[in-house]
Motif scaffolding. Structure first.
Motif, short mmCIF file in Angstrom:
data_model
loop_
_atom_site.label_atom_id
_atom_site.label_comp_id
_atom_site.label_asym_id
_atom_site.label_seq_id
_atom_site.Cartn_x
_atom_site.Cartn_y
_atom_site.Cartn_z
N UNK A 138 0.81 -1.22 0.00
CA UNK A 138 0.00 0.00 0.00
C UNK A 138 0.85 1.28 0.00
N UNK A 139 2.06 1.18 -0.49
CA UNK A 139 2.92 2.35 -0.57
C UNK A 139 2.70 3.12 -1.87
N UNK A 140 2.12 2.47 -2.85
CA UNK A 140 1.88 3.14 -4.13
C UNK A 140 0.68 4.06 -4.06
N UNK A 141 0.69 5.09 -4.89
CA UNK A 141 -0.40 6.05 -4.92
C UNK A 141 -1.68 5.36 -5.40
N UNK A 142 -2.75 5.57 -4.69
CA UNK A 142 -4.06 4.98 -5.02
C UNK A 142 -4.09 3.47 -4.92
N UNK A 143 -3.10 2.89 -4.21
CA UNK A 143 -3.07 1.43 -4.10
C UNK A 143 -4.26 0.90 -3.32
N UNK A 144 -4.76 1.69 -2.34
CA UNK A 144 -5.92 1.24 -1.58
C UNK A 144 -7.14 1.08 -2.49
N UNK A 145 -7.34 2.08 -3.37
CA UNK A 145 -8.46 2.00 -4.31
C UNK A 145 -8.30 0.82 -5.28
N UNK A 146 -7.06 0.61 -5.72
CA UNK A 146 -6.81 -0.47 -6.66
C UNK A 146 -7.13 -1.83 -6.04
N UNK A 147 -6.67 -2.06 -4.81
CA UNK A 147 -6.92 -3.33 -4.12
C UNK A 147 -8.42 -3.51 -3.89
N UNK A 148 -9.10 -2.43 -3.53
CA UNK A 148 -10.55 -2.51 -3.32
C UNK A 148 -11.26 -2.95 -4.60
N UNK A 149 -10.83 -2.41 -5.74
CA UNK A 149 -11.45 -2.80 -7.01
C UNK A 149 -11.13 -4.25 -7.37
N UNK A 150 -9.88 -4.63 -7.19
CA UNK A 150 -9.46 -5.99 -7.54
C UNK A 150 -10.20 -7.02 -6.70
N UNK A 171 -14.16 -0.10 3.36
CA UNK A 171 -13.80 -1.32 4.09
C UNK A 171 -12.30 -1.52 4.09
N UNK A 172 -11.66 -1.31 2.92
CA UNK A 172 -10.21 -1.45 2.84
C UNK A 172 -9.53 -0.42 3.74
N UNK A 173 -9.98 0.83 3.71
CA UNK A 173 -9.39 1.86 4.56
C UNK A 173 -9.58 1.52 6.04
N UNK A 174 -10.72 0.94 6.38
CA UNK A 174 -10.97 0.53 7.76
C UNK A 174 -9.98 -0.54 8.19
N UNK A 175 -9.77 -1.54 7.34
CA UNK A 175 -8.82 -2.61 7.66
C UNK A 175 -7.41 -2.03 7.84
N UNK A 176 -7.03 -1.13 6.95
CA UNK A 176 -5.69 -0.54 7.02
C UNK A 176 -5.52 0.31 8.27
#
Length: 221
Positions: A188-200, A207-212
């Motif tokens: 999750x160091x890459x820019x917008x990686x949280x959004x990318x993982x959520x989509x994948x 939910x992803x931001x909550x977990x992080x």
């Protein structure tokens, strides 16, 4: 006409009627499912003739000889094949034959299903050319040295393989475990990686931001 010949004629017409009534709709349903690539032929055992053809690919005609001499009247085998043969145009076909019986278990006919293979062979050749491109070179590091999306993709596929899972069948706890592993490995160091993982992972971004957030709180504690 002798009595035996008359009885044989009645029996033949009777079995043909039974074959058509019971199995013609089955033949029609099979060829409907496989569009124009399959034909289904019903043979009458008593008359040794073709009595029904659905989606005629073999250019046979009703009443053609069936050549069923090698099929025993009480053949114990129900499904014969699959086997391959050559069509009128020289194309390969894959076929299977099903022994048809009456209510007393006597053989009355054969349902033969023939599938043309040429269109599938052409598709396979095209895929082979595309998938085995002779001019492919290793991925250039200077262009993709910071491709965090690909690193995430690689990590996810490796993790799924290790766990014996598939993306489509991941449960919510399994998705959370995967997010945790991604976090622990710096995904999750890459820019917008949280959004990318959520989509994948087909998850809500919240939910992803909550977990992080929970992972960071646990780490700081």
């Amino acid at each position: 006409m002798t009595h035996s010949e008359s009885m044989r004629k009645k029996k033949t017409s009777g079995t043909e009627a039974l074959l058509l009534e019971r199995y013609a709709p089955v033949a029609d349903g099979i060829v409907a499912l496989f569009a124009g690539y399959v034909e289904a032929v019903i043979h009458d055992y008593a008359s040794q003739k073709v009595v029904y053809i659905a989606n005629n690919l073999s250019k046979r005609s009703l009443g053609d000889d069936s050549a069923l001499d090698d099929i025993a009247p009480e053949e114990p085998e129900t499904v014969i094949g699959p086997y391959e043969k050559v069509g009128w145009d020289g194309g390969r076909q894959r076929s299977i034959s099903i022994v048809l019986r009456d209510d007393d278990g006597h053989t009355i006919g054969l349902l033969c299903i023939n599938m043309k293979l040429d269109v599938f062979e052409q598709a396979k050749q095209a895929f082979d050319i595309l998938l085995s491109h002779p001019q492919l070179v290793p991925q250039p590091d200077k262009l993709f040295q910071d491709d965090w999306q690909e690193r995430i993709n690689t990590f996810i596929q490796h993790w799924l393989t290790q766990q014996g899972l598939t993306m489509a069948r991941l449960s919510h706890p399994q998705k959370r475990a995967l997010v945790t592993e991604l976090y622990n490995n710096g995904a999750f160091k890459g820019k917008s990686s949280q959004n990318y993982v959520a989509n994948v992972l087909n998850m809500g971004r919240a939910t992803v931001f909550k977990y992080l957030r929970e992972l960071k709180e646990t780490e700081n504690a």
